[in-house]
Write a protein that holds these residues in place. Structure first.
Motif, PDB file in Angstrom:
ATOM      1  N   GLY A  22       0.662  -1.325  -0.067  1.00 31.24           N
ATOM      2  CA  GLY A  22      -0.127   0.001   0.172  1.00 31.24           C
ATOM      3  C   GLY A  22       0.783   1.321   0.077  1.00 31.24           C
ATOM      4  N   ALA A  23       2.174   1.397  -0.106  1.00 32.13           N
ATOM      5  CA  ALA A  23       3.034   2.719  -0.478  1.00 32.13           C
ATOM      6  C   ALA A  23       2.363   3.320  -1.432  1.00 32.13           C
ATOM      7  CB  ALA A  23       4.445   2.248  -0.417  1.00 32.13           C
ATOM      8  N   ASN A  24       2.246   4.692  -1.540  1.00 33.24           N
ATOM      9  CA  ASN A  24       1.788   5.372  -2.307  1.00 33.24           C
ATOM     10  C   ASN A  24       2.840   5.927  -3.396  1.00 33.24           C
ATOM     11  OD1 ASN A  24       0.283   6.271   0.455  1.00 33.24           O
ATOM     12  ND2 ASN A  24      -1.242   6.442  -1.307  1.00 33.24           N
ATOM     13  N   PHE A  25       4.067   5.963  -2.855  1.00 29.47           N
ATOM     14  CA  PHE A  25       5.152   6.260  -3.947  1.00 29.47           C
ATOM     15  C   PHE A  25       6.556   5.370  -3.678  1.00 29.47           C
ATOM     16  CE2 PHE A  25       2.737  10.103  -3.009  1.00 29.47           C
ATOM     17  CZ  PHE A  25       2.308  10.400  -4.375  1.00 29.47           C
ATOM     18  N   VAL A  26       6.960   4.616  -4.555  1.00 32.71           N
ATOM     19  CA  VAL A  26       8.163   3.904  -4.433  1.00 32.71           C
ATOM     20  C   VAL A  26       9.127   3.992  -5.330  1.00 32.71           C
ATOM     21  CG1 VAL A  26       9.002   1.372  -4.015  1.00 32.71           C
ATOM     22  CG2 VAL A  26       6.358   1.860  -3.383  1.00 32.71           C
ATOM     23  N   GLY A  27      10.301   4.087  -5.167  1.00 29.40           N
ATOM     24  CA  GLY A  27      11.325   4.451  -6.154  1.00 29.40           C
ATOM     25  C   GLY A  27      12.589   4.582  -5.500  1.00 29.40           C
ATOM     26  N   MET A  28      13.480   5.266  -6.333  1.00 31.41           N
ATOM     27  CA  MET A  28      14.910   5.740  -6.116  1.00 31.41           C
ATOM     28  C   MET A  28      15.163   6.973  -6.463  1.00 31.41           C
ATOM     29  SD  MET A  28      16.338   3.231  -4.305  1.00 31.41           S
ATOM     30  CE  MET A  28      17.977   3.504  -4.380  1.00 31.41           C
ATOM     31  N   GLU A  29      16.217   7.072  -7.543  1.00 31.34           N
ATOM     32  CA  GLU A  29      16.352   8.549  -8.124  1.00 31.34           C
ATOM     33  C   GLU A  29      15.143   9.389  -8.685  1.00 31.34           C
ATOM     34  OE1 GLU A  29      17.977   5.752  -8.742  1.00 31.34           O
ATOM     35  OE2 GLU A  29      20.341   6.135  -8.119  1.00 31.34           O
TER      36      GLU A  29
ATOM     37  N   ILE B 195       5.109  16.029  -5.174  1.00 29.07           N
ATOM     38  CA  ILE B 195       4.041  15.157  -4.427  1.00 29.07           C
ATOM     39  C   ILE B 195       3.859  15.491  -3.297  1.00 29.07           C
ATOM     40  CG2 ILE B 195       4.804  12.909  -5.914  1.00 29.07           C
ATOM     41  CD1 ILE B 195       6.495  12.037  -3.965  1.00 29.07           C
ATOM     42  N   LYS B 196       2.775  14.959  -2.753  1.00 30.17           N
ATOM     43  CA  LYS B 196       2.270  15.228  -1.204  1.00 30.17           C
ATOM     44  C   LYS B 196       2.558  13.809  -0.545  1.00 30.17           C
ATOM     45  CE  LYS B 196      -0.892  19.213  -1.881  1.00 30.17           C
ATOM     46  NZ  LYS B 196      -2.174  19.526  -1.906  1.00 30.17           N
ATOM     47  N   TYR B 197       2.909  14.007   0.706  1.00 30.68           N
ATOM     48  CA  TYR B 197       3.408  12.936   1.494  1.00 30.68           C
ATOM     49  C   TYR B 197       3.270  13.087   3.194  1.00 30.68           C
ATOM     50  CZ  TYR B 197       7.784  14.891   0.879  1.00 30.68           C
ATOM     51  OH  TYR B 197       8.619  16.046   0.993  1.00 30.68           O
ATOM     52  N   ASP B 198       2.933  11.995   3.762  1.00 28.38           N
ATOM     53  CA  ASP B 198       2.816  12.116   5.346  1.00 28.38           C
ATOM     54  C   ASP B 198       4.168  11.440   5.968  1.00 28.38           C
ATOM     55  OD1 ASP B 198       0.238  13.611   5.253  1.00 28.38           O
ATOM     56  OD2 ASP B 198      -0.282  11.728   4.443  1.00 28.38           O
ATOM     57  N   VAL B 199       4.655  10.323   5.400  1.00 26.34           N
ATOM     58  CA  VAL B 199       5.538   9.494   5.904  1.00 26.34           C
ATOM     59  C   VAL B 199       6.543   9.155   4.851  1.00 26.34           C
ATOM     60  CG1 VAL B 199       6.168   7.616   7.441  1.00 26.34           C
ATOM     61  CG2 VAL B 199       3.703   8.714   7.725  1.00 26.34           C
ATOM     62  N   VAL B 200       7.760   9.090   5.256  1.00 25.69           N
ATOM     63  CA  VAL B 200       9.157   8.604   4.364  1.00 25.69           C
ATOM     64  C   VAL B 200       9.743   7.413   4.910  1.00 25.69           C
ATOM     65  CG1 VAL B 200      10.846   9.168   3.188  1.00 25.69           C
ATOM     66  CG2 VAL B 200       9.223  10.871   3.501  1.00 25.69           C
ATOM     67  N   ILE B 201       9.665   6.381   4.371  1.00 22.92           N
ATOM     68  CA  ILE B 201      10.461   5.045   4.789  1.00 22.92           C
ATOM     69  C   ILE B 201      11.483   4.560   3.938  1.00 22.92           C
ATOM     70  CG2 ILE B 201      10.044   2.784   5.316  1.00 22.92           C
ATOM     71  CD1 ILE B 201       7.173   3.167   5.785  1.00 22.92           C
ATOM     72  N   ALA B 202      12.629   4.261   4.626  1.00 20.25           N
ATOM     73  CA  ALA B 202      13.595   3.955   3.441  1.00 20.25           C
ATOM     74  C   ALA B 202      14.592   2.683   4.116  1.00 20.25           C
ATOM     75  CB  ALA B 202      15.019   5.019   3.400  1.00 20.25           C
ATOM     76  N   THR B 203      14.989   1.792   3.222  1.00 16.10           N
ATOM     77  CA  THR B 203      15.723   0.741   3.691  1.00 16.10           C
ATOM     78  C   THR B 203      17.163   1.458   3.901  1.00 16.10           C
ATOM     79  OG1 THR B 203      16.128   0.431   1.207  1.00 16.10           O
ATOM     80  CG2 THR B 203      14.278  -0.970   2.123  1.00 16.10           C
ATOM     81  N   PRO B 204      17.855   0.574   4.546  1.00 11.36           N
ATOM     82  CA  PRO B 204      19.354   0.894   5.043  1.00 11.36           C
ATOM     83  C   PRO B 204      20.494   1.175   3.822  1.00 11.36           C
ATOM     84  CG  PRO B 204      18.542  -0.648   6.535  1.00 11.36           C
ATOM     85  CD  PRO B 204      17.542  -0.765   5.320  1.00 11.36           C
TER      86      PRO B 204
END
Length: 230
Positions: free
Chosen positions: A91-98, A109-118
């Motif tokens: 259910g992530a709204n935006f997924v990517g890298m560069e 884009i509008k967002y409330d939370v940012v998650i990142a892998t190490p």
């Protein structure tokens, strides 16, 4: 004096603002004197003694309350490969890298939370000036830098709250809505206090909690008896 201030003054006349109430009495005062037309949040201010030997310790953590407020949030995930697929499936709204990095830089884009892998931390460091002031920079302690993308997203969707003390040692957060049953609000607050106690850093347990104040979004603040909750 405007209408809101007049209403607040009337509420203050119905209880002693210098007195400490048990939780049930305090929440009942707030419920009986609701002044808004919307369902207000029940907020808590917990004043902590975060000093030991003149050294200040900061409390910073997260939890999912037993009776949570599920609020749909827009989630950004920096990940690649299988982690990116997992993020999309959960259910992530935006997924990517560069590409995602550029969208945030350009405020597209509008967002409330940012998650990142190490393994993406080096990439997203440049977003510090953008995400940092908003309190959205991924953080190991808050479970927003993680290899377990699925659980991190699940916790957010289930109403995860972050909390930390301000410069005065006070934690401000929400424990529910005014239409929650009293026992649910009390259980949420006790769960929060227990979680905070675990971050005690060997501070003096007898003086760690200095004062706890209960309020609503538009209402007054009522001091509550700490021993009623520990």
């Amino acid at each position: 004096m405007n209408k809101l201030n007049k209403r607040l003054k009337k509420i203050y006349n119905k209880f002693d603002k210098n007195m400490f109430y048990n939780f049930e009495d305090a929440i009942n005062i707030l419920k009986k004197n609701k002044i808004s037309n919307f369902i207000e949040s029940v907020d808590i201010a917990i004043n902590l003694n975060t000093y030991k030997n003149k050294i200040k310790y900061n409390i910073n953590n997260f939890l999912v309350l037993p009776y949570n407020i599920k609020k749909k949030k827009k989630i950004v995930v920096f990940a690649k490969g299988k982690d990116a697929i997992t993020a999309k499936e959960n259910g992530a709204n935006f997924v990517g890298m560069e590409n995602l990095l550029e969208l945030i830089k350009k405020n597209k884009i509008k967002y409330d939370v940012v998650i990142a892998t190490p393994d993406t931390i080096k990439l997203i460091k440049v977003l510090g000036p953008i995400l940092g002031p908003k309190g959205l920079m991924p953080n190991y302690k808050l479970d927003t830098v993680t290899n377990n993308i699925k659980d991190s997203i699940k916790n957010i969707q289930n109403g995860k709250i972050n909390y930390k003390n301000d410069k005065n040692g006070i934690i401000h957060t929400t424990i529910g809505k005014i239409n929650f049953e009293n026992y649910k609000l009390k259980k949420n607050l006790k769960y929060l206090i227990l979680n905070i106690k675990k971050q005690n850093y060997n501070l003096n347990k007898n003086t760690f909690f200095k004062k706890i104040t209960l309020s609503t979004t538009m209402g007054v603040g009522i001091n509550i008896i700490i021993s009623d909750l520990l």
